[in-house]
Design an enzyme around this catalytic site. Structure first.
Site, short mmCIF file in Angstrom:
data_model
loop_
_atom_site.label_atom_id
_atom_site.label_comp_id
_atom_site.label_asym_id
_atom_site.label_seq_id
_atom_site.Cartn_x
_atom_site.Cartn_y
_atom_site.Cartn_z
N GLY A 1 -48.27 54.77 36.75
CA GLY A 1 -49.51 55.36 36.26
C GLY A 1 -49.24 56.30 35.12
O GLY A 1 -48.13 56.83 34.97
N GLY B 1 -46.71 52.55 40.04
CA GLY B 1 -47.82 51.62 40.12
C GLY B 1 -47.43 50.18 39.83
O GLY B 1 -48.05 49.25 40.35
N GLU C 1 -41.64 58.71 42.64
CA GLU C 1 -42.71 59.69 42.85
C GLU C 1 -42.25 61.00 43.47
O GLU C 1 -42.84 62.06 43.22
CB GLU C 1 -43.80 59.06 43.74
CG GLU C 1 -44.78 58.18 43.01
CD GLU C 1 -44.19 56.85 42.58
OE1 GLU C 1 -44.87 56.12 41.86
OE2 GLU C 1 -43.05 56.53 42.98
N ASP D 1 -46.37 55.94 46.96
CA ASP D 1 -47.71 55.43 47.28
C ASP D 1 -47.79 53.93 46.96
O ASP D 1 -46.81 53.22 47.01
CB ASP D 1 -48.78 56.24 46.56
CG ASP D 1 -48.66 56.17 45.04
OD1 ASP D 1 -47.60 55.75 44.53
OD2 ASP D 1 -49.64 56.54 44.35
#
Length: 280
Positions: A68, A120, A143, A151
């Site tokens: 992201g 992502g 992350e 995630d």
């Protein structure tokens, strides 16, 4: 201005190609791209039962998707904007739709991880049945370094790795980057295809898939086509991380029942030796 996400169906609707097209940012996801992906999946869902193969790739030759656009999300969050909540809500929706694509529509996803695949990008690629790695692949879930958890469904993925759950914990907690050999050993990659043969793989899949060839038949055709194009090519094992000796260290370090106990285990010092010597 070219669209940041392009969608193309083969003439007989047997194959759909989705290309992330933001190469100047290593195809990092922004909210517009996420919404374009939802639109592409709407088109794909409307052709459920016809399309048997989704090929997903990244433009530019350097990255599938670097994750992201964290800087943009951070700036909006500090300013009190709604972008962080909107982005993650809609991003996770895309990941769920891709993860359930085969079950919902009979269409199997082939992800061409020909370059950086992180954050992502992991969520976009790894929940499908075919994750192609090349000599350019660099895979990671970094992350934890910015105070976030792994995630996009990565906790599900990493806890079920072929190499074992402790290797998954190691990857989650350290954000270590894997090249092709390690990605295959871990199980995040399924097949190795040299980068130079990726165009041939696209053409082969596009020419062999006909409308309504879905489900188990689609899985078999993808498997056979990928193996044929790969022609038994093998990734380089130079400087690989997940050799047996290092996995033994990882097992000792990450077998504790809690993160706190993991962090205080004396053998964790060995992890720093492993990652620093093999990844510079």
């Amino acid at each position: 201005m070219p669209t940041e996400t392009s969608t193309r169906f083969s003439s007989g609707y047997g194959v759909c190609e989705i290309t992330l097209n933001r190469p100047s940012k290593l195809n990092a996801l922004n909210l517009n791209m996420i919404r374009c992906l939802h639109g592409a999946l709407d088109q794909l869902d409307a052709k459920a039962g016809k399309v048997g193969c989704l090929i997903m790739s990244g433009a530019g030759g350097k990255a599938f998707c670097a994750g992201g656009d964290v800087q943009m999300i951070r700036e909006e969050g500090l300013a009190g904007g709604s972008l962080p909540a909107d982005f993650f809500y809609e991003e996770y929706g895309v990941m769920f739709r891709l993860a359930t694509l085969l079950e919902r529509t009979g269409c199997c996803q082939v992800s061409l991880c020909d370059g950086i695949t992180m954050g992502g990008g992991v969520g976009l690629s790894t929940h499908g049945p075919f994750r192609i790695v090349t000599e350019k692949t660099r895979f990671a879930m970094p992350e934890m370094a910015i105070g976030l958890f792994p995630d996009v469904g990565a906790t599900y993925l990493l806890s079920r790795l072929k190499a074992g759950g402790n290797v998954g914990r190691f990857m989650a907690m350290t954000g270590t980057t894997l090249a092709a050999w390690d990605a295959l050993r871990a199980g995040v990659g399924t097949h190795f295809v040299p980068s130079s043969r990726i165009p041939k793989l696209r053409v082969a899949l596009g020419s062999r898939f006909k409308a309504k060839l879905i489900g188990e038949d689609a899985l078999r055709l993808c498997e056979d086509t990928i193996r044929e194009v790969a022609a038994s090519a093998e990734p380089s094992g130079a400087d690989c991380l997940l050799i047996d000796e290092n996995i033994e260290v990882i097992e000792r370090c990450f077998s504790a029942p809690s993160v706190e106990e993991t962090q205080t285990m004396p053998t964790c010092l060995e992890i720093f030796r492993v990652t620093s010597t093999l990844r510079g």
